[in-house]
Motif scaffolding. Structure first.
Motif, PDB file in Angstrom:
ATOM      1  N   ASP A  53      42.154  -6.169 -20.078  1.00 42.73           N
ATOM      2  CA  ASP A  53      42.713  -6.904 -21.214  1.00 42.73           C
ATOM      3  C   ASP A  53      41.563  -7.317 -22.136  1.00 42.73           C
ATOM      4  N   MET A  54      41.588  -6.789 -23.357  1.00 45.40           N
ATOM      5  CA  MET A  54      40.485  -7.026 -24.288  1.00 45.40           C
ATOM      6  C   MET A  54      40.666  -8.295 -25.123  1.00 45.40           C
ATOM      7  N   VAL A  55      41.767  -9.018 -24.909  1.00 45.45           N
ATOM      8  CA  VAL A  55      42.007 -10.216 -25.728  1.00 45.45           C
ATOM      9  C   VAL A  55      40.861 -11.233 -25.618  1.00 45.45           C
ATOM     10  N   PRO A  56      40.342 -11.503 -24.432  1.00 47.13           N
ATOM     11  CA  PRO A  56      39.246 -12.485 -24.379  1.00 47.13           C
ATOM     12  C   PRO A  56      38.048 -12.060 -25.222  1.00 47.13           C
ATOM     13  N   GLY A  64      43.384 -17.952 -22.449  1.00 47.34           N
ATOM     14  CA  GLY A  64      44.015 -17.675 -21.166  1.00 47.34           C
ATOM     15  C   GLY A  64      45.520 -17.805 -21.157  1.00 47.34           C
ATOM     16  N   ALA A  65      46.044 -18.294 -20.034  1.00 50.45           N
ATOM     17  CA  ALA A  65      47.488 -18.350 -19.821  1.00 50.45           C
ATOM     18  C   ALA A  65      48.180 -19.281 -20.814  1.00 50.45           C
ATOM     19  N   SER A 118      38.861 -21.575 -20.928  1.00 48.47           N
ATOM     20  CA  SER A 118      39.334 -20.899 -19.715  1.00 48.47           C
ATOM     21  C   SER A 118      38.645 -19.558 -19.524  1.00 48.47           C
ATOM     22  N   TRP A 119      38.033 -19.032 -20.590  1.00 44.07           N
ATOM     23  CA  TRP A 119      37.360 -17.736 -20.484  1.00 44.07           C
ATOM     24  C   TRP A 119      35.843 -17.853 -20.401  1.00 44.07           C
ATOM     25  N   TYR A 120      35.277 -19.052 -20.511  1.00 44.55           N
ATOM     26  CA  TYR A 120      33.819 -19.159 -20.599  1.00 44.55           C
ATOM     27  C   TYR A 120      33.113 -18.677 -19.337  1.00 44.55           C
ATOM     28  N   LEU A 154      36.206  -8.740 -17.711  1.00 38.41           N
ATOM     29  CA  LEU A 154      37.464  -8.901 -18.444  1.00 38.41           C
ATOM     30  C   LEU A 154      38.634  -8.846 -17.457  1.00 38.41           C
ATOM     31  N   PRO A 155      39.725  -9.553 -17.759  1.00 37.98           N
ATOM     32  CA  PRO A 155      40.880  -9.544 -16.854  1.00 37.98           C
ATOM     33  C   PRO A 155      41.476  -8.141 -16.742  1.00 37.98           C
TER      34      PRO A 155
END
Lengths: 343, 343
Positions: free
Chosen positions: A260-263, B225-226, B248-250, B255-256
């Motif tokens: 998932d490239m969103v982050p 995130g969520a 939440s991504w730091y 990547l998820p």
């Protein structure tokens, strides 16, 4: 005598690329005129990427075409009959005819086209919705400042060609992205872009970097996909990304494989303070008068060029639309449905 | 006599959540003052999520902390010595001391803090960077209109609590998202939010939908995130998404897993004409005077509340920072490094 009209009706929701079997081409009688209406004979029908969305039943900004209904589309017409005191037979008008040879429209929903001002087909392109999209998207959403670098996807398309040329008129460095060498050459040699690279190149990101030595300040987005991925890392701090379309994703049936490239995208938004703004031209008709004044003037003065890709015959609309989805058209795609009396 | 200063130095790039072994707590001599400098005794050290980015060597809007250097951080201090005619010993100032007990700073890089106006620790919170972030992000980026619905992530945090309260003052419906029941109750009962839901709920999207019956016009994003995924489908046409953080991504190390959700996000941007705009408070100090006038006034009038979570001792900074990354703090997190002479 009741006139028969030839229509392209949507009979199945396309999955991926629309196929001929998703449509029925048939003849149906034209309904009688009510009060304050016009009967229009379609001369030119515009084919535009947004129509793909209307064929789907996913929620969007506009109603989907219902199964059994004629496909949505703007057209330039000759008025054959009128119960409105605003229009008379012989008038040339633009309105939402749909993909059909004749349409009955409310007089309030059509606008007059002046054949003396420019070829009437341009009311669907450079002086129509695509032109206004380019004008509003670049000037209002893009907020260009002289000397900045603008990257335009679908660079020779109905919107992109205008974005790039207006960009040059505003003193920007303009870099296009298109498919073929022929289109890239056209963007540079005819439209005056500073450079144009092919998105079919295996080294798109490097090619783009080479022609954007100072990074990218405005990315005019109409395609999404791999082009977007190549552009993002090159965006400068405070870059603007007006989004008028995402054609490479319109035929997606499932989301692409991960990760998932969103982050990663959002991290760029934050650290580079990007502004990504979607827009739909129907929200911006308050700019129509300025648009006609400016773009009409630039065309008259020879400062802005346009190119049309005209396909003959309503029956060829589906195939031509497939070509549009795949970037095979070269210039504004228009179907000539019937004879142009002004040509 | 040379003063020793206690410092928290970064000795390893954290992978995921920063760990004590990534830091060295040591004592080093304070350098001599050059011309026009001040020696500051750190009283309060601010811990903020952005510091996680400085610990990484990924390219961002600011320089990374070099290995062996003291960790970046803003602080409120007492001036011990001065070679500047602008500051004298005993003055209270704010500046970028870093995570250490004493700092030598250029006089031009510190600003005076008035102990008579408010508790001096607020210069790091409600009247400091987090407060200005809330003010600029909501008012300038969010462009709120009375009656709209605002959703605030990290609702009781240093930024979120101010965003929500300023939103109420501007006539918005304000919905918070926080972790615990205790924080949600605080947002509603103390800060005056209309509702607050927990992001730990399995039914976050439904919970949010229930308290946003008219959809969401502004989403103040600081977490990603969520929470972001739950908010996106509820955004209204023309919604604004100011992005000041993505906590939440730091600590993401990869990547998820897929699918890649970017096409879905961009489709929302286009069809809903969203504006997503990242911002960094350092770009917006031109608003500082307005901010102090408005927020200072609201605090004096009892219209805006704040809460601090004060942890004693520089040696506890790493553990407290871990808690911040995981949302365990409750209110603006501050380390009391040494005695507050004004308290």
């Amino acid at each position: 005598m009741t006139i028969q009209r030839r229509r392209v009706e949507l009979i199945k929701r396309p999955v991926g690329l629309p196929m001929p079997s998703d449509f029925d081409i048939c003849e149906k009688p034209v309904p009688d005129l009510g009060p304050d209406q016009v009967l229009c004979r379609t001369i030119y029908l515009s084919l535009d990427p947004y129509m793909r969305g209307r064929m789907s039943d996913a929620k969007s900004y506009a109603e989907s075409v219902q199964l059994g209904d004629v496909v949505t589309g703007e057209a330039v017409s000759e008025v054959l009959e009128s119960t409105s005191d605003k229009f008379a037979p012989g008038d040339i008008v633009a309105g939402m005819n749909g993909w059909q040879s004749h349409a009955v429209l409310d007089a309030g929903d059509v606008r007059r086209v002046d054949p003396a001002a420019a070829p009437i087909s341009t009311a669907l392109g450079v002086l129509g919705m695509p032109g206004l999209t380019a004008y509003v998207g670049l000037l209002d959403k893009g907020q260009p400042k002289e000397g900045e670098t603008l990257v335009v996807s679908a660079a020779t398309g109905a919107v992109g060609a205008n974005v790039g040329q207006i960009g040059k008129l505003k003193g920007l460095r303009v870099v296009g992205i298109a498919s073929t060498r022929e289109k890239c050459d056209y963007a540079v040699n005819e439209l005056g872009f500073d450079a144009c690279v092919s998105h079919r190149s295996d080294t798109l990101r490097e090619d783009l970097k080479a022609v954007c030595p100072d990074g990218i300040d405005i990315y005019f987005e109409s395609v999404g996909g791999a082009v977007q991925q190549a552009v993002l890392p090159l965006l400068n701090v405070h870059a603007r990304v007006p989004v008028c379309g995402l054609i490479s994703w319109y035929n997606l049936t499932v989301l692409p494989d991960g990760p998932d490239m969103v982050p990663g995208l959002m991290r760029q938004v934050l650290t580079k303070r990007l502004t990504i703004s979607g827009f739909i031209i129907f929200d911006h008709y308050d700019r129509h008068r300025d648009f006609i004044r400016d773009v009409g003037g630039w065309i008259r003065d020879g400062k802005l060029k346009y190119r049309e890709d005209i396909v003959n015959g309503l029956d060829n609309a589906v195939e031509a639309f497939q070509g549009l989805m795949e970037g095979r058209n070269f210039g504004k795609l228009v179907i000539r449905v019937s004879e142009d009396p002004t040509a």
